[in-house]
Scaffold this motif. Structure first.
Motif, PDB file in Angstrom:
ATOM      1  N   VAL A   1      43.928  43.624  -2.407  1.00  0.00           N
ATOM      2  CA  VAL A   1      43.412  44.940  -2.781  1.00  0.00           C
ATOM      3  C   VAL A   1      44.532  45.942  -2.552  1.00  0.00           C
ATOM      4  N   ASP A   2      44.915  46.680  -3.612  1.00  0.00           N
ATOM      5  CA  ASP A   2      46.039  47.600  -3.475  1.00  0.00           C
ATOM      6  C   ASP A   2      45.578  48.937  -2.910  1.00  0.00           C
ATOM      7  N   ASN A   3      46.499  49.889  -2.811  1.00  0.00           N
ATOM      8  CA  ASN A   3      46.180  51.176  -2.192  1.00  0.00           C
ATOM      9  C   ASN A   3      45.280  52.051  -3.043  1.00  0.00           C
ATOM     10  N   ASN A   4      45.069  51.673  -4.306  1.00  0.00           N
ATOM     11  CA  ASN A   4      44.116  52.371  -5.165  1.00  0.00           C
ATOM     12  C   ASN A   4      42.758  51.671  -5.184  1.00  0.00           C
ATOM     13  N   ASN A   5      42.584  50.747  -4.245  1.00  0.00           N
ATOM     14  CA  ASN A   5      41.367  49.945  -4.142  1.00  0.00           C
ATOM     15  C   ASN A   5      41.105  49.129  -5.388  1.00  0.00           C
ATOM     16  N   GLN A   6      42.177  48.722  -6.053  1.00  0.00           N
ATOM     17  CA  GLN A   6      42.061  47.820  -7.200  1.00  0.00           C
ATOM     18  C   GLN A   6      42.299  46.382  -6.723  1.00  0.00           C
ATOM     19  N   LEU A   7      41.543  45.480  -7.312  1.00  0.00           N
ATOM     20  CA  LEU A   7      41.694  44.063  -7.007  1.00  0.00           C
ATOM     21  C   LEU A   7      42.773  43.482  -7.917  1.00  0.00           C
ATOM     22  N   VAL A   8      43.786  42.863  -7.328  1.00  0.00           N
ATOM     23  CA  VAL A   8      44.938  42.375  -8.089  1.00  0.00           C
ATOM     24  C   VAL A   8      45.224  40.920  -7.702  1.00  0.00           C
ATOM     25  N   SER A   9      45.385  40.056  -8.712  1.00  0.00           N
ATOM     26  CA  SER A   9      45.887  38.700  -8.476  1.00  0.00           C
ATOM     27  C   SER A   9      47.352  38.662  -8.900  1.00  0.00           C
ATOM     28  N   TYR A  10      48.142  37.830  -8.221  1.00  0.00           N
ATOM     29  CA  TYR A  10      49.568  37.782  -8.532  1.00  0.00           C
ATOM     30  C   TYR A  10      50.028  36.335  -8.587  1.00  0.00           C
ATOM     31  N   SER A  11      51.102  36.109  -9.341  1.00  0.00           N
ATOM     32  CA  SER A  11      51.608  34.752  -9.553  1.00  0.00           C
ATOM     33  C   SER A  11      53.117  34.720  -9.326  1.00  0.00           C
ATOM     34  N   PHE A  12      53.558  33.707  -8.572  1.00  0.00           N
ATOM     35  CA  PHE A  12      54.989  33.459  -8.449  1.00  0.00           C
ATOM     36  C   PHE A  12      55.503  32.687  -9.666  1.00  0.00           C
ATOM     37  N   ASN A  13      54.673  31.783 -10.200  1.00  0.00           N
ATOM     38  CA  ASN A  13      55.090  30.964 -11.343  1.00  0.00           C
ATOM     39  C   ASN A  13      55.167  31.782 -12.625  1.00  0.00           C
ATOM     40  N   GLN A  14      54.176  32.639 -12.836  1.00  0.00           N
ATOM     41  CA  GLN A  14      54.103  33.419 -14.071  1.00  0.00           C
ATOM     42  C   GLN A  14      54.915  34.719 -13.987  1.00  0.00           C
TER      43      GLN A  14
END
Length: 841
Positions: free
Chosen positions: A285-298
């Motif tokens: 959850v970022d500082n704007n309260n948004q849910l974010v998924s992240y990828s090292f491969n992509q």
């Protein structure tokens, strides 16, 4: 001797709960009426008073569905007065003879939080005809007619003895109940856990009757299972601490939202898009309260829209094996970018710190100065409570070269990572132990003043293991285990556990995730809670793997009790046989209590840095280390000579390596931040005059150092005891800014200490104060100068005159041991010479 034994006994029985909470937890409408909690303080006989009495305790109201009930009931006998303290969400009422008084306290308006201990005090002064109520820092007063020389009965919660029916009690907890009679404390019930239905107060042995008690300490030592959730595939999890929500996202984009406050889960079927899903908990959850998924491969991220339930990434990710298992993650406090630390992948351990740039879709490696962390995974990470730019990383497993083939090492170390200064500092490292190998969970919780942190740890030698709370200290390499345990199946990369802090409930939330044992490939997530801060500690011994320290302490203190009891009996027998008539014993309190240090519009520097605004709120946390040092530079130089400090001198102390233009910019930015903070303090101003920065304090601002400086310059004598008591109360807290140690501060500390010690020595030598004041002054001198001979003579002499020879001898022996350690020679005066009336140094 009896008082000493009582104090020792009280210390011993409370040792096992030294860091724990105590008190009575009142069962409310979650149970049947006959099972609700009550405490009858006067179940055997009433309490008498002459002119006034005060009832004081710590009160905590829990965040539950119970909105009504009786906190306190009191009946005065001669005048038939009835006092009730009742809570009806969100208001607290004081009712006198079935009529409301003016004491109508709204918890929301007064900013009183639930699940927090709040001081409560009800005082009735029949001589002045006044009733007063203190709730937190809020004080209320009104007139009342109450007879003198009467008695009263008192109860808490559900106790029926007043001629009307009581069956409602709010969801509350109470501890440290004290009753003062005519200004003196006569009764004290800490409410520590006991198996009996009666509790004795520790001052007079008066008993209180307990009905259906539930003990607060159990909630600080015992994990309660909240819920077990089942998912059709592996979920990625993230905690939204602002809204106290836990998100669970599946590879197909379906997202679940679990509310800790309501214990409910909502399924949000996605409308479009997918997370960039990988199996190593890459959701944040970022500082704007948004849910974010992240990828090292992509090399990509996908953001979840909470309103229309869609992911920003259009395609499903099929290659979902991550590069880094069990890594740590955070939002970089400066760049606001997703940042990861450490991890394990492809038979290697990492100590790399990376940040993702969403504009270029590139993971950039961050290079920080200072100490190097060994490559590792399964570490615990959490942000500082005092400085939002600082994070702490604890423990893990790896090795110095980062290659799995070279074996595993368990790390029990702590690193301080300052993202503003781009610096890593190793705080400490516990000695490794091959017989005791454990790992922490992904997150840790730092305590309010950055003094300690909590995390969960588990032995990892076998898959069926358990999680247990560990408490460690930021500046001291110690580790404690707390409370009971949580079952945990650790199958390395297939398992995950984490720790969250729920502020509204003031609880720690533990989460475990593992593949279920059923034939269907489902995943189970279990949630547990424990009250914050967790309770009784047992110090671990990493060198032996032993957990017997508590037992050793118990037997040591048990032996001490028996020894002191024996001494007491022998001493009593000696007194009886010799028929010795002793002079009256002087009462010497440990410290002066008549003066109270202001905690409104105040700046406190002795014992540590603390600032309170005009509303009495502690705003110390708003000062980052840089802001704190800048503030102190200007303040101390302003108090020194009234002139202040030049810009060049500030640059020399704070930014010596930066060019003048950058230092000027840093100074301007931080001065602006400082002015923003001190706007909440009425009567303080930062000015720039004639090339000097200066802090001006008006009379309504209390600064303990300014007060001490003024007092030291005045002509103090034995006739001005109020001023002496004020000095003692301020200095009793400790030396100047003892937790802050930049080089520029050393000379100011030395000068201040020298002035204080010399002034107090002169007072002792020139004036004949009351014995309790002389003893208090000597204690303060020892606080600042532990080798001061004047303080030694005064303290030993007074204790001996009072008949406390063992305490006097203990003071003397501690002194001569330290003298030998510091000077490598024996102290020249014997104890007999020290306590002689007219011995001179």
């Amino acid at each position: 001797m009896m008082k000493f034994l009582l104090a020792l006994f009280t210390l011993i029985i409370s040792f096992s709960t030294l860091y724990a909470d105590h008190g009575i937890h009142f069962k409310s409408n979650e149970v049947a009426k006959e099972n609700r909690t009550g405490v009858d303080i006067t179940h055997k006989n009433n309490i008498s008073y002459e002119n006034s009495f005060t009832i004081a305790f710590m009160l905590s109201l829990r965040e539950t569905d119970t909105h009504y009930g009786e906190i306190l009931s009191l009946k005065e006998e001669n005048g038939k007065n009835l006092i009730q303290v009742t809570f009806r969400e969100p208001d607290l009422y004081v009712i006198h003879n079935k009529k409301e008084t003016k004491f109508h306290c709204n918890f929301n308006t007064l900013h009183l939080l639930k699940n927090r201990w709040i001081p409560f005090q009800l005082k009735i002064d029949s001589e002045k005809g006044e009733i007063s109520l203190t709730l937190g820092v809020n004080h209320f007063q009104n007139s009342i007619r109450f007879p003198k020389k009467s008695e009263f009965s008192l109860s808490l919660g559900v106790v029926n003895k007043y001629g009307f029916f009581i069956d409602e009690v709010p969801s509350m907890s109470i501890k440290d109940l004290a009753i003062h009679i005519d200004g003196s404390k006569k009764y004290l019930w800490p409410f520590r856990k006991d198996t009996d239905d009666e509790l004795k107060d520790i001052l007079s042995k008066k008993t209180a009757k307990l009905y259906n008690p539930d003990w607060v300490i159990d909630y600080h030592n015992r994990w309660s299972k909240i819920k077990t959730l089942s998912f059709p595939s592996l979920p990625s999890m993230a905690y939204d601490k602002k809204n106290e929500l836990i998100y669970f996202s599946l590879q197909n984009g379906v997202t679940y939202t679990y509310s800790i406050k309501t214990s409910t889960i909502i399924t949000n079927s996605k409308n479009s898009g997918y997370p960039v899903f990988e199996k190593s908990q890459q959701l944040i959850v970022d500082n704007n309260n948004q849910l974010v998924s992240y990828s090292f491969n992509q090399n990509n991220i996908s953001t979840y829209d909470l309103e229309d339930h869609s992911w920003s990434h259009k395609d499903s990710v099929t290659d979902n094996l991550p590069k880094w298992w069990h890594h740590n993650k955070l939002i970089h406090p400066i760049s606001q970018q997703i940042t990861t630390l450490c991890g394990y992948g492809y038979y290697s351990y990492s100590n790399v710190i990376k940040s993702f740039n969403p504009k270029t879709n590139v993971w950039n490696e961050l290079h920080l100065n200072g100490d190097a962390m060994q490559p590792r995974y399964c570490s615990s990470l959490g942000f500082s409570a005092e400085n939002s730019n600082v994070a702490y990383l604890f423990g893990g497993m790896g090795n110095s070269l980062g290659k799995q083939i070279l074996g595993k090492e368990f790390y029990y170390d702590l690193y301080r990572i300052d993202f503003e200064k781009n610096e890593i500092k190793k705080m400490w490292e516990l000695e490794q132990n091959d017989q005791f190998q454990y790992l922490p969970v992904n997150s840790l919780k730092v305590t309010e003043k950055d003094s300690a942190f909590y995390t969960l740890v588990f032995p990892c030698q076998k898959s069926s293991t358990h999680l247990k709370v560990a408490k460690a200290f930021i500046n001291d390499p110690k580790l404690y285990f707390i409370g009971d345990s949580i079952p945990y199946e650790f199958i390395d990369i297939k398992s995950f556990a984490d720790l969250y802090y729920c502020e509204s409930e003031n609880k720690l939330i533990a989460l475990t995730s593992q593949e279920s044992n059923s034939e269907a490939e489902t995943y189970e997530v279990s949630l547990y809670s424990i009250s914050y801060e967790p309770g009784s500690n047992v110090e671990s011994d990493l060198n032996t793997g032993s957990f017997s320290l508590f037992r050793k302490i118990f037997y040591f203190f048990l032996a001490s009790i028996l020894l002191f009891l024996l001494i007491f009996v022998l001493r009593k027998a000696k007194i009886k046989n010799e028929k010795i008539q002793k002079p009256a014993i002087l009462t010497i309190p440990d410290k002066i209590v008549s003066f109270k240090i202001p905690q409104v519009n105040s700046i406190l520097l002795f014992g540590g840095f603390q600032v309170f605004d005009k509303k009495g709120r502690d705003i110390t946390y708003r000062f980052s280390p840089t802001l704190k040092e800048l503030f102190l530079l200007i303040l101390l130089y302003s108090l020194e000579d009234g002139k202040g400090i030049s810009s060049r001198r500030i640059q020399e102390y704070l930014w010596p390596d930066k060019p003048e233009s950058k230092a000027k910019n840093n100074r301007g930015v931080n001065i602006k931040k400082l002015r923003g903070i001190i706007e909440d303090i009425q009567g303080i101003e930062i000015t720039f005059d004639n090339n000097y920065w200066k802090i001006k304090l008006e009379e309504n601002v209390f600064c303990d150092l300014a007060s001490i400086q003024t007092s030291m310059k005045s002509n103090i004598s034995h006739t001005n005891e109020e001023k002496i008591e004020e000095i003692i109360q301020i200095l009793h807290k400790g030396t100047l800014l003892r937790d802050i140690a930049p080089e520029w501060l050393d000379s100011i500390k030395d000068k201040t200490t020298g002035t204080i010690v010399s002034t107090l020595e002169e007072l002792l030598n020139k004036h004949e104060f009351e014995p309790f004041i002389r003893l208090s002054i000597s204690n303060v001198i020892f606080e600042f100068d532990q080798m001061n001979e004047t303080a030694l003579r005064v303290k030993c002499n007074l204790l001996s005159m009072q008949g406390k020879h063992s305490l006097a001898m203990e003071t003397y022996e501690s002194y001569i041991k330290l003298y030998m350690k510091l000077y490598n020679e024996k102290y020249q005066f014997s104890f007999k010479e020290i306590i002689a009336e007219h011995t001179t140094a």
